[in-house]
Design a protein around this motif. Sequence first.
Motif, PDB file in Angstrom:
ATOM      1  N   LEU A  40     -24.562  19.485  34.107  1.00 44.85           N
ATOM      2  CA  LEU A  40     -23.749  20.167  32.942  1.00 44.85           C
ATOM      3  C   LEU A  40     -22.080  20.293  32.812  1.00 44.85           C
ATOM      4  O   LEU A  40     -21.824  20.359  32.205  1.00 44.85           O
ATOM      5  CB  LEU A  40     -24.228  21.356  32.835  1.00 44.85           C
ATOM      6  N   GLY A  41     -21.907  20.831  34.238  1.00 40.93           N
ATOM      7  CA  GLY A  41     -20.539  21.247  34.428  1.00 40.93           C
ATOM      8  C   GLY A  41     -19.782  19.621  34.157  1.00 40.93           C
ATOM      9  O   GLY A  41     -18.872  19.080  33.200  1.00 40.93           O
ATOM     10  N   GLY A  42     -20.854  18.716  34.485  1.00 39.44           N
ATOM     11  CA  GLY A  42     -19.873  17.287  33.225  1.00 39.44           C
ATOM     12  C   GLY A  42     -20.257  17.496  32.252  1.00 39.44           C
ATOM     13  O   GLY A  42     -18.867  16.452  31.434  1.00 39.44           O
ATOM     14  N   ILE A  43     -20.883  17.512  31.916  1.00 38.99           N
ATOM     15  CA  ILE A  43     -20.891  17.470  30.220  1.00 38.99           C
ATOM     16  C   ILE A  43     -20.122  18.002  29.543  1.00 38.99           C
ATOM     17  O   ILE A  43     -19.640  18.210  28.386  1.00 38.99           O
ATOM     18  CB  ILE A  43     -22.110  17.628  29.660  1.00 38.99           C
ATOM     19  N   ALA A  44     -19.333  19.367  30.086  1.00 34.80           N
ATOM     20  CA  ALA A  44     -19.063  20.516  29.434  1.00 34.80           C
ATOM     21  C   ALA A  44     -17.740  19.500  30.045  1.00 34.80           C
ATOM     22  O   ALA A  44     -17.067  19.980  28.434  1.00 34.80           O
ATOM     23  CB  ALA A  44     -19.415  21.646  30.430  1.00 34.80           C
ATOM     24  N   TRP A  45     -17.354  19.560  30.912  1.00 34.91           N
ATOM     25  CA  TRP A  45     -15.933  18.995  31.243  1.00 34.91           C
ATOM     26  C   TRP A  45     -15.075  18.026  30.165  1.00 34.91           C
ATOM     27  O   TRP A  45     -14.294  17.960  29.815  1.00 34.91           O
ATOM     28  CB  TRP A  45     -15.806  17.931  33.161  1.00 34.91           C
ATOM     29  N   LYS A  46     -16.072  17.376  29.634  1.00 34.76           N
ATOM     30  CA  LYS A  46     -16.200  16.000  29.158  1.00 34.76           C
ATOM     31  C   LYS A  46     -15.979  16.608  27.672  1.00 34.76           C
ATOM     32  O   LYS A  46     -15.501  16.006  26.867  1.00 34.76           O
ATOM     33  CB  LYS A  46     -16.948  14.436  28.705  1.00 34.76           C
ATOM     34  N   ALA A  47     -16.829  17.520  27.633  1.00 33.31           N
ATOM     35  CA  ALA A  47     -16.770  17.704  25.638  1.00 33.31           C
ATOM     36  C   ALA A  47     -15.308  18.453  25.610  1.00 33.31           C
ATOM     37  O   ALA A  47     -14.985  18.764  24.256  1.00 33.31           O
ATOM     38  CB  ALA A  47     -18.176  19.049  25.637  1.00 33.31           C
ATOM     39  N   THR A  48     -14.626  19.107  27.440  1.00 32.90           N
ATOM     40  CA  THR A  48     -13.526  20.170  26.175  1.00 32.90           C
ATOM     41  C   THR A  48     -12.162  19.503  26.698  1.00 32.90           C
ATOM     42  O   THR A  48     -11.109  19.947  26.299  1.00 32.90           O
ATOM     43  CB  THR A  48     -13.403  21.462  27.177  1.00 32.90           C
ATOM     44  N   ARG A  49     -12.652  18.482  27.083  1.00 31.42           N
ATOM     45  CA  ARG A  49     -11.297  17.092  27.574  1.00 31.42           C
ATOM     46  C   ARG A  49     -11.104  16.408  26.460  1.00 31.42           C
ATOM     47  O   ARG A  49     -12.217  15.656  26.386  1.00 31.42           O
ATOM     48  CB  ARG A  49     -11.458  16.543  28.692  1.00 31.42           C
ATOM     49  N   GLY A  50      -9.316  16.563  26.003  1.00 30.56           N
ATOM     50  CA  GLY A  50      -9.467  15.849  24.486  1.00 30.56           C
ATOM     51  C   GLY A  50      -9.129  14.665  25.417  1.00 30.56           C
ATOM     52  O   GLY A  50      -8.343  14.875  26.353  1.00 30.56           O
ATOM     53  N   LYS A  51      -8.836  13.883  23.866  1.00 25.25           N
ATOM     54  CA  LYS A  51      -8.609  12.232  23.884  1.00 25.25           C
ATOM     55  C   LYS A  51      -7.308  12.014  24.143  1.00 25.25           C
ATOM     56  O   LYS A  51      -6.696  12.582  22.984  1.00 25.25           O
ATOM     57  CB  LYS A  51      -9.777  10.857  23.222  1.00 25.25           C
ATOM     58  N   ALA A  52      -6.658  11.348  24.742  1.00 25.47           N
ATOM     59  CA  ALA A  52      -5.418  10.995  24.611  1.00 25.47           C
ATOM     60  C   ALA A  52      -5.248   9.686  23.559  1.00 25.47           C
ATOM     61  O   ALA A  52      -5.535   9.284  23.058  1.00 25.47           O
ATOM     62  CB  ALA A  52      -5.322  10.050  26.169  1.00 25.47           C
ATOM     63  N   PRO A  53      -3.805  10.412  22.956  1.00 30.49           N
ATOM     64  CA  PRO A  53      -3.688   9.897  21.895  1.00 30.49           C
ATOM     65  C   PRO A  53      -2.838   8.288  22.573  1.00 30.49           C
ATOM     66  O   PRO A  53      -2.326   7.975  23.305  1.00 30.49           O
ATOM     67  CB  PRO A  53      -2.171  10.778  21.680  1.00 30.49           C
ATOM     68  N   GLU A  54      -3.529   7.665  20.388  1.00 30.66           N
ATOM     69  CA  GLU A  54      -2.938   6.246  20.910  1.00 30.66           C
ATOM     70  C   GLU A  54      -1.958   6.103  20.857  1.00 30.66           C
ATOM     71  O   GLU A  54      -1.109   6.620  20.089  1.00 30.66           O
ATOM     72  CB  GLU A  54      -3.885   5.578  20.588  1.00 30.66           C
ATOM     73  N   GLU A  55      -1.119   4.502  21.648  1.00 30.69           N
ATOM     74  CA  GLU A  55       0.420   4.965  20.991  1.00 30.69           C
ATOM     75  C   GLU A  55       0.247   3.197  19.794  1.00 30.69           C
ATOM     76  O   GLU A  55      -0.696   2.508  20.090  1.00 30.69           O
ATOM     77  CB  GLU A  55       1.007   3.844  22.342  1.00 30.69           C
ATOM     78  N   PRO A  56       0.925   4.108  19.044  1.00 27.20           N
ATOM     79  CA  PRO A  56       1.346   3.302  17.476  1.00 27.20           C
ATOM     80  C   PRO A  56       1.513   1.096  17.779  1.00 27.20           C
ATOM     81  O   PRO A  56       2.648   1.120  19.488  1.00 27.20           O
ATOM     82  CB  PRO A  56       2.337   4.009  17.206  1.00 27.20           C
ATOM     83  N   PRO A  57       0.831   1.044  17.588  1.00 28.39           N
ATOM     84  CA  PRO A  57       1.357  -0.830  18.009  1.00 28.39           C
ATOM     85  C   PRO A  57       2.680  -0.917  17.405  1.00 28.39           C
ATOM     86  O   PRO A  57       3.715  -0.913  16.675  1.00 28.39           O
ATOM     87  CB  PRO A  57       1.346  -1.057  16.995  1.00 28.39           C
ATOM     88  N   LYS A  58       3.627  -2.027  18.448  1.00 29.08           N
ATOM     89  CA  LYS A  58       4.546  -2.622  18.395  1.00 29.08           C
ATOM     90  C   LYS A  58       5.104  -2.698  17.301  1.00 29.08           C
ATOM     91  O   LYS A  58       4.388  -4.065  17.120  1.00 29.08           O
ATOM     92  CB  LYS A  58       5.037  -2.353  19.387  1.00 29.08           C
ATOM     93  N   ALA A  59       5.800  -2.946  16.998  1.00 26.83           N
ATOM     94  CA  ALA A  59       6.230  -3.684  15.967  1.00 26.83           C
ATOM     95  C   ALA A  59       6.917  -5.442  16.508  1.00 26.83           C
ATOM     96  O   ALA A  59       7.699  -5.368  17.114  1.00 26.83           O
ATOM     97  CB  ALA A  59       7.313  -2.940  14.740  1.00 26.83           C
ATOM     98  N   SER A  60       6.065  -6.222  15.780  1.00 20.34           N
ATOM     99  CA  SER A  60       6.552  -7.658  16.310  1.00 20.34           C
ATOM    100  C   SER A  60       7.294  -7.902  15.229  1.00 20.34           C
ATOM    101  O   SER A  60       7.304  -8.057  13.820  1.00 20.34           O
ATOM    102  CB  SER A  60       5.497  -8.566  16.902  1.00 20.34           C
ATOM    103  N   LEU A  61       8.492  -9.058  15.070  1.00 20.98           N
ATOM    104  CA  LEU A  61       8.995 -10.277  14.560  1.00 20.98           C
ATOM    105  C   LEU A  61       8.424 -11.368  14.752  1.00 20.98           C
ATOM    106  O   LEU A  61       8.007 -11.936  15.502  1.00 20.98           O
ATOM    107  CB  LEU A  61      10.893 -10.103  14.925  1.00 20.98           C
TER     108      LEU A  61
END
Length: 115
Positions: A40-61
């Motif tokens: 139950l503690g693991g489920i609560a920890w995963k539910a409250t932990r925010g997902k890390a923001p994804e980095e925007p893709p780097k522009a390529s030429l």
Amino acid sequence: MTDNQQPDMGDTPPQPGLRFLEWTVYIMGGLLVIMLVVLLGGIAWKATRGKAPEEPPKASLVEIGVPAGATIGSVTLDGNTMAVQVTASGTQEVVVVDTKKGVVVSRVRLKPEGQ
């Protein structure tokens, strides 16, 4: 022996393996409770932990080599594949580019029939 007299059961010794069995039941019950709390503690920890923001893709030429004075007729994008129609001095060419990898996949030169 009278009718109101009952045999005394407190004097009988316990069976040899009964004490061990009693302790194993207590230990297993305690382990089940501990595992439930951890679950139950693991489920609560995963539910409250925010997902890390994804980095925007780097522009390529991506450089597409075309002759001087060439014109772009059209550009079509389908998923990660881009097709560019190039017209230069009477010849037409379609350049296919993988936008995810940033490389030219193929070049298709179009020529009129009979030539």
